[in-house]
Scaffold this motif. Structure first.
Motif, PDB file in Angstrom:
ATOM      1  N   ASP A  87       0.834  -1.197   0.000  1.00 19.49           N
ATOM      2  CA  ASP A  87       0.000   0.000   0.000  1.00 19.49           C
ATOM      3  C   ASP A  87       0.868   1.247   0.000  1.00 19.49           C
ATOM      4  OD1 ASP A  87       0.856   0.117   2.643  1.00 19.49           O
ATOM      5  OD2 ASP A  87      -1.132   0.166   3.509  1.00 19.49           O
ATOM      6  N   ARG A  88       0.260   2.310  -0.470  1.00 22.14           N
ATOM      7  CA  ARG A  88       0.952   3.597  -0.557  1.00 22.14           C
ATOM      8  C   ARG A  88       1.157   4.162   0.845  1.00 22.14           C
ATOM      9  NH1 ARG A  88       3.619   4.128  -5.098  1.00 22.14           N
ATOM     10  NH2 ARG A  88       2.437   3.102  -6.729  1.00 22.14           N
ATOM     11  N   ASP A  89       2.301   4.778   1.042  1.00 17.46           N
ATOM     12  CA  ASP A  89       2.628   5.406   2.319  1.00 17.46           C
ATOM     13  C   ASP A  89       1.703   6.600   2.545  1.00 17.46           C
ATOM     14  OD1 ASP A  89       5.049   5.279   4.368  1.00 17.46           O
ATOM     15  OD2 ASP A  89       4.561   7.397   4.026  1.00 17.46           O
ATOM     16  N   LYS A  90       1.221   6.745   3.765  1.00 22.89           N
ATOM     17  CA  LYS A  90       0.298   7.843   4.092  1.00 22.89           C
ATOM     18  C   LYS A  90       0.981   9.206   3.987  1.00 22.89           C
ATOM     19  CE  LYS A  90      -2.987   4.989   5.589  1.00 22.89           C
ATOM     20  NZ  LYS A  90      -2.914   3.896   4.638  1.00 22.89           N
ATOM     21  N   LYS A  91       2.280   9.259   4.317  1.00 26.89           N
ATOM     22  CA  LYS A  91       3.016  10.526   4.305  1.00 26.89           C
ATOM     23  C   LYS A  91       3.523  10.902   2.916  1.00 26.89           C
ATOM     24  CE  LYS A  91       4.575   9.863   9.025  1.00 26.89           C
ATOM     25  NZ  LYS A  91       5.681   9.448   9.869  1.00 26.89           N
ATOM     26  N   ASP A  92       3.791   9.886   2.091  1.00 26.92           N
ATOM     27  CA  ASP A  92       4.347  10.137   0.759  1.00 26.92           C
ATOM     28  C   ASP A  92       3.770   9.104  -0.202  1.00 26.92           C
ATOM     29  OD1 ASP A  92       5.844  10.526  -1.535  1.00 26.92           O
ATOM     30  OD2 ASP A  92       7.767  10.654  -0.476  1.00 26.92           O
ATOM     31  N   GLU A  93       2.828   9.533  -1.019  1.00 24.89           N
ATOM     32  CA  GLU A  93       2.132   8.636  -1.944  1.00 24.89           C
ATOM     33  C   GLU A  93       3.071   7.964  -2.949  1.00 24.89           C
ATOM     34  OE1 GLU A  93      -1.236   7.685  -2.570  1.00 24.89           O
ATOM     35  OE2 GLU A  93      -1.473   8.300  -0.482  1.00 24.89           O
ATOM     36  N   ARG A  94       4.254   8.522  -3.156  1.00 27.73           N
ATOM     37  CA  ARG A  94       5.212   7.925  -4.099  1.00 27.73           C
ATOM     38  C   ARG A  94       5.849   6.660  -3.533  1.00 27.73           C
ATOM     39  NH1 ARG A  94       9.007  12.955  -4.577  1.00 27.73           N
ATOM     40  NH2 ARG A  94       8.563  12.751  -2.367  1.00 27.73           N
ATOM     41  N   VAL A  95       5.777   6.488  -2.228  1.00 29.47           N
ATOM     42  CA  VAL A  95       6.422   5.364  -1.550  1.00 29.47           C
ATOM     43  C   VAL A  95       5.426   4.219  -1.395  1.00 29.47           C
ATOM     44  CG1 VAL A  95       7.508   4.616   0.603  1.00 29.47           C
ATOM     45  CG2 VAL A  95       8.009   6.888  -0.323  1.00 29.47           C
ATOM     46  N   LEU A  96       5.872   3.019  -1.790  1.00 25.17           N
ATOM     47  CA  LEU A  96       5.034   1.841  -1.670  1.00 25.17           C
ATOM     48  C   LEU A  96       5.574   0.978  -0.535  1.00 25.17           C
ATOM     49  CD1 LEU A  96       2.611   0.379  -2.989  1.00 25.17           C
ATOM     50  CD2 LEU A  96       4.263  -0.819  -4.424  1.00 25.17           C
ATOM     51  N   ASN A  97       4.712   0.710   0.444  1.00 26.23           N
ATOM     52  CA  ASN A  97       5.078  -0.131   1.584  1.00 26.23           C
ATOM     53  C   ASN A  97       4.719  -1.581   1.300  1.00 26.23           C
ATOM     54  OD1 ASN A  97       5.942   1.965   3.400  1.00 26.23           O
ATOM     55  ND2 ASN A  97       3.793   2.535   3.609  1.00 26.23           N
ATOM     56  N   VAL A  98       5.524  -2.483   1.827  1.00 26.80           N
ATOM     57  CA  VAL A  98       5.258  -3.919   1.757  1.00 26.80           C
ATOM     58  C   VAL A  98       5.131  -4.392   3.196  1.00 26.80           C
ATOM     59  CG1 VAL A  98       6.090  -6.151   0.950  1.00 26.80           C
ATOM     60  CG2 VAL A  98       6.679  -4.083  -0.326  1.00 26.80           C
ATOM     61  N   ILE A  99       4.003  -5.053   3.503  1.00 28.74           N
ATOM     62  CA  ILE A  99       3.723  -5.480   4.871  1.00 28.74           C
ATOM     63  C   ILE A  99       3.397  -6.966   4.866  1.00 28.74           C
ATOM     64  CG2 ILE A  99       2.246  -5.110   6.891  1.00 28.74           C
ATOM     65  CD1 ILE A  99       1.861  -2.456   4.511  1.00 28.74           C
ATOM     66  N   ILE A 100       4.028  -7.708   5.749  1.00 32.17           N
ATOM     67  CA  ILE A 100       3.766  -9.148   5.845  1.00 32.17           C
ATOM     68  C   ILE A 100       2.385  -9.366   6.466  1.00 32.17           C
ATOM     69  CG2 ILE A 100       4.816  -9.476   8.128  1.00 32.17           C
ATOM     70  CD1 ILE A 100       6.051 -12.093   6.864  1.00 32.17           C
ATOM     71  N   THR A 101       1.707 -10.408   6.010  1.00 35.30           N
ATOM     72  CA  THR A 101       0.391 -10.762   6.554  1.00 35.30           C
ATOM     73  C   THR A 101       0.547 -11.916   7.547  1.00 35.30           C
ATOM     74  OG1 THR A 101       0.002 -12.407   4.841  1.00 35.30           O
ATOM     75  CG2 THR A 101      -0.758 -10.147   4.376  1.00 35.30           C
ATOM     76  N   LYS A 102      -0.562 -12.249   8.184  1.00 32.37           N
ATOM     77  CA  LYS A 102      -0.556 -13.394   9.102  1.00 32.37           C
ATOM     78  C   LYS A 102      -0.190 -14.675   8.342  1.00 32.37           C
ATOM     79  CE  LYS A 102      -3.062 -13.789  12.656  1.00 32.37           C
ATOM     80  NZ  LYS A 102      -3.826 -13.925  13.827  1.00 32.37           N
ATOM     81  N   GLU A 103      -0.718 -14.828   7.117  1.00 31.61           N
ATOM     82  CA  GLU A 103      -0.380 -16.000   6.296  1.00 31.61           C
ATOM     83  C   GLU A 103       1.110 -16.026   5.979  1.00 31.61           C
ATOM     84  OE1 GLU A 103      -2.880 -13.871   5.545  1.00 31.61           O
ATOM     85  OE2 GLU A 103      -4.623 -15.129   5.944  1.00 31.61           O
ATOM     86  N   GLY A 104       1.683 -14.846   5.738  1.00 36.44           N
ATOM     87  CA  GLY A 104       3.117 -14.753   5.486  1.00 36.44           C
ATOM     88  C   GLY A 104       3.932 -15.155   6.700  1.00 36.44           C
ATOM     89  N   GLU A 105       3.464 -14.769   7.868  1.00 39.52           N
ATOM     90  CA  GLU A 105       4.140 -15.157   9.110  1.00 39.52           C
ATOM     91  C   GLU A 105       4.051 -16.669   9.325  1.00 39.52           C
ATOM     92  OE1 GLU A 105       6.083 -13.580  11.060  1.00 39.52           O
ATOM     93  OE2 GLU A 105       5.596 -11.464  10.915  1.00 39.52           O
ATOM     94  N   LEU A 106       2.893 -17.259   9.010  1.00 35.59           N
ATOM     95  CA  LEU A 106       2.726 -18.704   9.159  1.00 35.59           C
ATOM     96  C   LEU A 106       3.633 -19.477   8.203  1.00 35.59           C
ATOM     97  CD1 LEU A 106      -1.160 -18.908   9.559  1.00 35.59           C
ATOM     98  CD2 LEU A 106       0.574 -19.254  11.340  1.00 35.59           C
ATOM     99  N   LEU A 107       3.891 -18.911   7.033  1.00 34.90           N
ATOM    100  CA  LEU A 107       4.780 -19.548   6.069  1.00 34.90           C
ATOM    101  C   LEU A 107       6.191 -19.699   6.630  1.00 34.90           C
ATOM    102  CD1 LEU A 107       5.074 -20.623   3.129  1.00 34.90           C
ATOM    103  CD2 LEU A 107       5.753 -18.289   2.504  1.00 34.90           C
ATOM    104  N   ARG A 108       6.586 -18.782   7.491  1.00 40.40           N
ATOM    105  CA  ARG A 108       7.921 -18.841   8.100  1.00 40.40           C
ATOM    106  C   ARG A 108       8.112 -20.164   8.849  1.00 40.40           C
ATOM    107  NH1 ARG A 108       9.914 -14.360  12.310  1.00 40.40           N
ATOM    108  NH2 ARG A 108       8.009 -15.051  13.288  1.00 40.40           N
ATOM    109  N   GLU A 109       7.061 -20.624   9.520  1.00 44.57           N
ATOM    110  CA  GLU A 109       7.157 -21.896  10.250  1.00 44.57           C
ATOM    111  C   GLU A 109       7.458 -23.054   9.296  1.00 44.57           C
ATOM    112  OE1 GLU A 109       7.233 -22.020  13.540  1.00 44.57           O
ATOM    113  OE2 GLU A 109       7.024 -19.844  13.413  1.00 44.57           O
ATOM    114  N   LYS A 110       6.825 -23.031   8.123  1.00 44.31           N
ATOM    115  CA  LYS A 110       7.052 -24.088   7.138  1.00 44.31           C
ATOM    116  C   LYS A 110       8.445 -24.013   6.531  1.00 44.31           C
ATOM    117  CE  LYS A 110       2.187 -24.265   5.832  1.00 44.31           C
ATOM    118  NZ  LYS A 110       1.218 -23.964   4.781  1.00 44.31           N
ATOM    119  N   ALA A 111       9.003 -22.810   6.478  1.00 35.96           N
ATOM    120  CA  ALA A 111      10.312 -22.600   5.850  1.00 35.96           C
ATOM    121  C   ALA A 111      11.478 -22.746   6.820  1.00 35.96           C
ATOM    122  CB  ALA A 111      10.352 -21.202   5.222  1.00 35.96           C
TER     123      ALA A 111
END
Length: 142
Positions: A87-111
């Protein structure tokens, strides 16, 4: 007089064994990553997210030595799998943030077992592995 072409022999190229080793290492990761339905590039992207949880695409690209043209499709695929959101950063629309989800965190256990499995595929003792790591990062930092 024939010029000296010794420098053009494959056996005299540092880049070639680095290239060949990189391909071989990624090939050895494949069976482990196939179980997670990840490519190697997706896996390293997730490793960065497991560590940082949230970061800008630019920061992620710098950590992975990937340009945005390479990273963007990887992130889109991982987002489609539910492992992250962008999602776009609230302070600077030019910046795109990447945020891990709960599913992404669960994948860590498998990896979690993959590094140990890979250690069995690479026949280096811990001191050799540490020295190789140091030398490769020295090259990357140059």
């Amino acid at each position: 007089m024939e010029p000296d072409y010794e420098c053009l022999k494959l056996e005299n190229q540092l880049c070639f064994p680095l290239y060949a080793c990189a391909k071989e290492i990624v090939r050895r990761y494949k069976p482990f990553l196939d179980q997670l339905d990840l490519t190697y590039t997706q896996y390293i992207a997730m490793m960065v997210l497991w560590e940082h949880k949230k970061l800008h695409v630019k920061e992620m690209g710098e950590l992975l030595y990937l340009d945005s043209g390479t990273l963007t499709p990887v992130l889109k695929k991982l987002e489609g799998k539910g492992y992250l959101t962008r999602d776009r950063d609230k302070k600077d629309e030019r910046v795109l943030n990447v945020i891990i989800t709960k599913e992404g965190e669960l994948l860590r256990e498998k990896a979690a077992g993959i590094p140990a499995q890979m250690a069995g595929c690479v026949k280096l003792d811990p001191e050799e592995a540490a020295e190789l790591y140091r030398l490769l990062h020295k090259i990357l930092g140059a």
